[in-house]
Design a protein around this motif. Structure first.
Motif, PDB file in Angstrom:
ATOM      1  N   THR A 129       0.850  -1.188   0.000  1.00 44.62           N
ATOM      2  CA  THR A 129       0.000   0.000   0.000  1.00 44.62           C
ATOM      3  C   THR A 129       0.887   1.241   0.000  1.00 44.62           C
ATOM      4  O   THR A 129       2.103   1.150   0.218  1.00 44.62           O
ATOM      5  CB  THR A 129      -0.888   0.024   1.254  1.00 44.62           C
ATOM      6  N   GLY A 131       0.979   3.470   2.287  1.00 49.47           N
ATOM      7  CA  GLY A 131       1.551   3.578   3.632  1.00 49.47           C
ATOM      8  C   GLY A 131       2.748   2.662   3.830  1.00 49.47           C
ATOM      9  O   GLY A 131       3.734   3.033   4.457  1.00 49.47           O
ATOM     10  N   LYS A 134       5.696   4.152   1.922  1.00 51.09           N
ATOM     11  CA  LYS A 134       6.255   5.283   2.666  1.00 51.09           C
ATOM     12  C   LYS A 134       7.083   4.785   3.852  1.00 51.09           C
ATOM     13  O   LYS A 134       8.192   5.258   4.093  1.00 51.09           O
ATOM     14  CB  LYS A 134       5.137   6.199   3.146  1.00 51.09           C
ATOM     15  N   ASP A 147       4.117  13.951   3.248  1.00 44.48           N
ATOM     16  CA  ASP A 147       2.787  13.321   3.244  1.00 44.48           C
ATOM     17  C   ASP A 147       2.053  13.610   1.962  1.00 44.48           C
ATOM     18  O   ASP A 147       2.230  14.526   1.286  1.00 44.48           O
ATOM     19  CB  ASP A 147       1.952  13.810   4.435  1.00 44.48           C
TER      20      ASP A 147
END
Length: 147
Positions: A129, A131, A134, A147
């Motif tokens: 994903t 997230g 990241k 972000d």
């Protein structure tokens, strides 16, 4: 294993996705492109194709991916077989040594096996994903992504 962190003030040169599932490669490529973290995101559908990619020079330069995301179960050459051959490659052909195994599940015996292989830096569950991407980049590279 202590990793040298790469500064994220510039994009990574290359990420290599090694997975036999085209849909998974498509999703992971899209997630990584949206993160804007790499100049090139290459794919290979098995370990043998990935090794050929690593051995192929372009204008005298080898790809040397910053990250290799490696599936375990693939036809032709699986992730474990790839790692055996990878360790025997000339170090000039290696990536930046950030190899993450991608899996839908990891049996305990595979986890034990992986812990004995120094070039494996971690595991991620599929699919990746935004997230997870990241977090991966923040963990292994110096400057956090916005972000």
């Amino acid at each position: 294993m202590i990793l040298n962190k790469i500064k994220m003030d510039q994009k990574l040169k290359c990420i290599l996705l090694v997975d036999d599932d085209e849909a998974t490669n498509f999703i992971h490529k899209m997630v990584l492109r949206q993160a804007g973290c790499a100049e090139n995101i290459a794919t290979a559908n098995n370990g043998a194709t990935a090794l050929e990619f690593l051995k192929t020079s372009n204008k005298g330069e080898f790809p040397r991916p910053d990250i290799i995301l490696l599936d375990i179960n693939m036809p032709v050459m699986n992730g474990w077989e790839f790692l055996e051959h990878y360790r025997n490659l000339d170090p000039a052909l290696h990536g930046k040594k950030i190899i993450l195994m991608l899996t839908t599940s990891l049996p305990p015996e595979d986890m034990v096996k992986a812990e004995g292989i120094s070039c494996i830096n971690g595991f991620m569950n599929k699919p990746m994903t935004a997230g997870m991407a990241k977090g991966l980049l923040q963990k292994y590279f110096e400057k956090p992504l916005p972000d």
